[in-house]
Design a protein around this motif. Structure first.
Motif, PDB file in Angstrom:
ATOM      1  N   TYR A 114       0.832  -1.203   0.000  1.00  0.00           N
ATOM      2  CA  TYR A 114       0.000   0.000   0.000  1.00  0.00           C
ATOM      3  C   TYR A 114       0.869   1.257   0.000  1.00  0.00           C
ATOM      4  CZ  TYR A 114      -3.690  -3.269   1.412  1.00  0.00           C
ATOM      5  OH  TYR A 114      -4.573  -4.312   1.467  1.00  0.00           O
ATOM      6  N   ASP A 115       0.336   2.329  -0.612  1.00  0.00           N
ATOM      7  CA  ASP A 115       1.109   3.572  -0.651  1.00  0.00           C
ATOM      8  C   ASP A 115       0.248   4.829  -0.539  1.00  0.00           C
ATOM      9  OD1 ASP A 115      -0.119   3.582  -3.100  1.00  0.00           O
ATOM     10  OD2 ASP A 115       1.717   3.532  -4.281  1.00  0.00           O
ATOM     11  N   SER A 116      -1.035   4.683  -0.217  1.00  0.00           N
ATOM     12  CA  SER A 116      -1.901   5.858  -0.103  1.00  0.00           C
ATOM     13  C   SER A 116      -1.616   6.638   1.175  1.00  0.00           C
ATOM     14  CB  SER A 116      -3.376   5.438  -0.134  1.00  0.00           C
ATOM     15  OG  SER A 116      -3.703   4.844  -1.375  1.00  0.00           O
ATOM     16  N   PHE A 117      -1.309   5.913   2.236  1.00  0.00           N
ATOM     17  CA  PHE A 117      -1.016   6.547   3.520  1.00  0.00           C
ATOM     18  C   PHE A 117      -0.009   5.672   4.252  1.00  0.00           C
ATOM     19  CE2 PHE A 117      -1.667   7.260   8.056  1.00  0.00           C
ATOM     20  CZ  PHE A 117      -1.713   8.640   8.142  1.00  0.00           C
ATOM     21  N   VAL A 118       0.967   6.312   4.929  1.00  0.00           N
ATOM     22  CA  VAL A 118       1.995   5.562   5.656  1.00  0.00           C
ATOM     23  C   VAL A 118       1.847   5.826   7.147  1.00  0.00           C
ATOM     24  CG1 VAL A 118       4.462   5.229   6.038  1.00  0.00           C
ATOM     25  CG2 VAL A 118       3.605   5.648   3.719  1.00  0.00           C
ATOM     26  N   LEU A 119       1.752   4.755   7.912  1.00  0.00           N
ATOM     27  CA  LEU A 119       1.717   4.837   9.370  1.00  0.00           C
ATOM     28  C   LEU A 119       2.998   4.217   9.912  1.00  0.00           C
ATOM     29  CD1 LEU A 119       0.407   5.302  12.152  1.00  0.00           C
ATOM     30  CD2 LEU A 119      -0.738   3.086  11.882  1.00  0.00           C
ATOM     31  N   ASN A 120       3.884   5.075  10.434  1.00  0.00           N
ATOM     32  CA  ASN A 120       5.113   4.599  11.060  1.00  0.00           C
ATOM     33  C   ASN A 120       4.897   4.511  12.567  1.00  0.00           C
ATOM     34  OD1 ASN A 120       6.669   4.761   8.585  1.00  0.00           O
ATOM     35  ND2 ASN A 120       6.664   6.981   8.880  1.00  0.00           N
ATOM     36  N   ILE A 121       5.287   3.381  13.153  1.00  0.00           N
ATOM     37  CA  ILE A 121       5.173   3.210  14.594  1.00  0.00           C
ATOM     38  C   ILE A 121       6.585   3.025  15.146  1.00  0.00           C
ATOM     39  CG2 ILE A 121       4.153   1.870  16.461  1.00  0.00           C
ATOM     40  CD1 ILE A 121       1.966   1.018  14.516  1.00  0.00           C
ATOM     41  N   ALA A 122       7.036   3.988  15.949  1.00  0.00           N
ATOM     42  CA  ALA A 122       8.392   3.952  16.508  1.00  0.00           C
ATOM     43  C   ALA A 122       8.397   3.090  17.767  1.00  0.00           C
ATOM     44  CB  ALA A 122       8.864   5.371  16.823  1.00  0.00           C
ATOM     45  N   LEU A 123       9.084   1.960  17.694  1.00  0.00           N
ATOM     46  CA  LEU A 123       9.151   0.999  18.797  1.00  0.00           C
ATOM     47  C   LEU A 123      10.612   0.734  19.141  1.00  0.00           C
ATOM     48  CD1 LEU A 123       6.494  -1.575  17.516  1.00  0.00           C
ATOM     49  CD2 LEU A 123       6.178   0.070  19.379  1.00  0.00           C
ATOM     50  N   ALA A 124      10.917   0.689  20.441  1.00  0.00           N
ATOM     51  CA  ALA A 124      12.310   0.537  20.872  1.00  0.00           C
ATOM     52  C   ALA A 124      13.158   1.551  20.124  1.00  0.00           C
ATOM     53  CB  ALA A 124      12.800  -0.896  20.627  1.00  0.00           C
ATOM     54  N   TYR A 125      12.647   2.778  20.098  1.00  0.00           N
ATOM     55  CA  TYR A 125      13.238   3.816  19.261  1.00  0.00           C
ATOM     56  C   TYR A 125      14.043   4.823  20.082  1.00  0.00           C
ATOM     57  CZ  TYR A 125      13.818   7.687  16.075  1.00  0.00           C
ATOM     58  OH  TYR A 125      14.377   8.672  15.311  1.00  0.00           O
ATOM     59  N   GLY A 126      15.192   5.222  19.533  1.00  0.00           N
ATOM     60  CA  GLY A 126      15.996   6.304  20.092  1.00  0.00           C
ATOM     61  C   GLY A 126      16.705   6.994  18.942  1.00  0.00           C
ATOM     62  N   GLY A 127      16.561   8.310  18.844  1.00  0.00           N
ATOM     63  CA  GLY A 127      17.112   9.036  17.708  1.00  0.00           C
ATOM     64  C   GLY A 127      18.621   8.947  17.599  1.00  0.00           C
ATOM     65  N   ARG A 128      19.326   9.100  18.722  1.00  0.00           N
ATOM     66  CA  ARG A 128      20.784   9.048  18.685  1.00  0.00           C
ATOM     67  C   ARG A 128      21.289   7.655  18.351  1.00  0.00           C
ATOM     68  NH1 ARG A 128      22.446  12.058  24.202  1.00  0.00           N
ATOM     69  NH2 ARG A 128      20.702  10.780  24.916  1.00  0.00           N
ATOM     70  N   SER A 129      20.664   6.643  18.945  1.00  0.00           N
ATOM     71  CA  SER A 129      21.099   5.276  18.650  1.00  0.00           C
ATOM     72  C   SER A 129      20.826   4.928  17.189  1.00  0.00           C
ATOM     73  CB  SER A 129      20.374   4.277  19.571  1.00  0.00           C
ATOM     74  OG  SER A 129      18.972   4.331  19.375  1.00  0.00           O
TER      75      SER A 129
END
Length: 306
Positions: free
Chosen positions: A143-158
């Motif tokens: 699918y490409d009409s809408f993108v849902l990103n879910i940030a899990l175990a996420y850290g920007g610096r890492s």
């Protein structure tokens, strides 16, 4: 009677805010803060706050689709969240697992072409969560009409550190020359599929910080930021529309700045060229005053004053 009146007033206010919007961001990122505080202030279990927050998330998805926003990223579980008590972590993992599977199977997700993706160090999550991540991504991959990103175990610096290590490894192996290192190289090491630049970050719960969220795509794009006091379960559609208005005001201010700089530059080319440039740029009503070239316009503050 009072409940009906309040709903009517809110509906009218939503309509007023909606008519004030003539452009919307492409990519909105949300820091869903305040679930625990919301529950504690009501004497409820922390897990109830997270569950009510999940209901808000579903509403925000609907609002994004309604406004034509193309990508939404939700900060669902940070690397710091691993420090929470074990029982709270497990309850969160249960909720994430259940909601991801529910989204992956929902008719409206497939009818609206929603692509579900996860960002973060997924391998740190329990096996059952990793399995449902794979399930949701595989079911919606095309699918490409809408993108849902879910940030899990996420850290920007890492995230940036991991990408840097992979790039250094390629250089050491001789598969990448330092001279060829560019923006596209870095982005290719961040995610396996492209992520749009972030236009707007929303943070609920009263804290005014972005918590190192999507630094490459948000800071690099100088995203607008909207901080608000309601906890995530209390986040309402009028608040969402005000955040979009903040983005719009920011874009309009940038447009005026760009026009002002352009007119200043062409001023030195001579009257004929200046007039020609003015006619080209006057496609917008926001032509600033540069030594009498155009009308003066007030500069609005980036922040939403409402």
């Amino acid at each position: 009677m009072q409940g009906w009146l309040e709903r009517r007033v809110q509906s009218l206010y939503e309509q007023l805010l909606r008519t004030d919007l003539d452009e919307v961001p492409t990519h909105v990122a949300v820091i869903q803060d305040g679930n625990r505080r919301y529950a504690r202030e009501r004497g409820d279990a922390v897990t109830n706050g997270h569950r009510e927050g999940a209901e808000t998330t579903e509403q925000v998805l609907e609002w994004c689709e309604e406004l034509g926003i193309e990508e939404l990223t939700l900060y669902a579980f940070s690397t710091e969240n691993f420090e929470r008590p074990a029982d709270e972590r497990e309850a969160l993992f249960d909720l994430i697992e259940g909601k991801l599977r529910e989204f992956a199977d929902a008719d409206r997700v497939h009818e609206n072409g929603v692509c579900i993706r996860t960002l973060g160090d997924i391998e740190r999550l329990p096996d059952r969560v990793q399995e449902v991540v794979d399930y949701a991504e595989e079911r919606t991959r095309e699918y490409d009409s809408f993108v849902l990103n879910i940030a899990l175990a996420y850290g920007g610096r890492s995230e940036l550190l991991s990408a840097t290590r992979r790039i250094l490894q390629q250089v050491e192996e001789g598969t990448l020359s330092p001279a060829d290192l560019d923006v596209e190289t870095v982005e290719s090491q961040l995610y396996d599929r492209p992520v749009r630049a972030v236009d707007l970050i929303i943070r609920t719960g009263g804290d005014e910080r972005t918590s190192n969220f999507l630094p490459w795509y948000a800071n690099g794009n100088e995203a607008a930021v909207y901080f608000c006091t309601p906890y995530w379960p209390e986040f309402s559609k009028p608040e969402f529309l005000r955040s979009i208005r903040t983005y719009q005001h920011r874009e309009q201010a940038w447009q005026r700045t760009r026009l002002s700089r352009a007119l200043t530059l062409v001023k030195g080319l001579g009257d004929t060229r200046t007039e020609e440039a003015r006619r080209i740029l006057e496609g917008s009503n926001d032509v600033p005053d540069v030594d009498g070239v155009g009308p003066a316009l007030p500069v609005e503050d980036d922040a939403d004053s409402a």
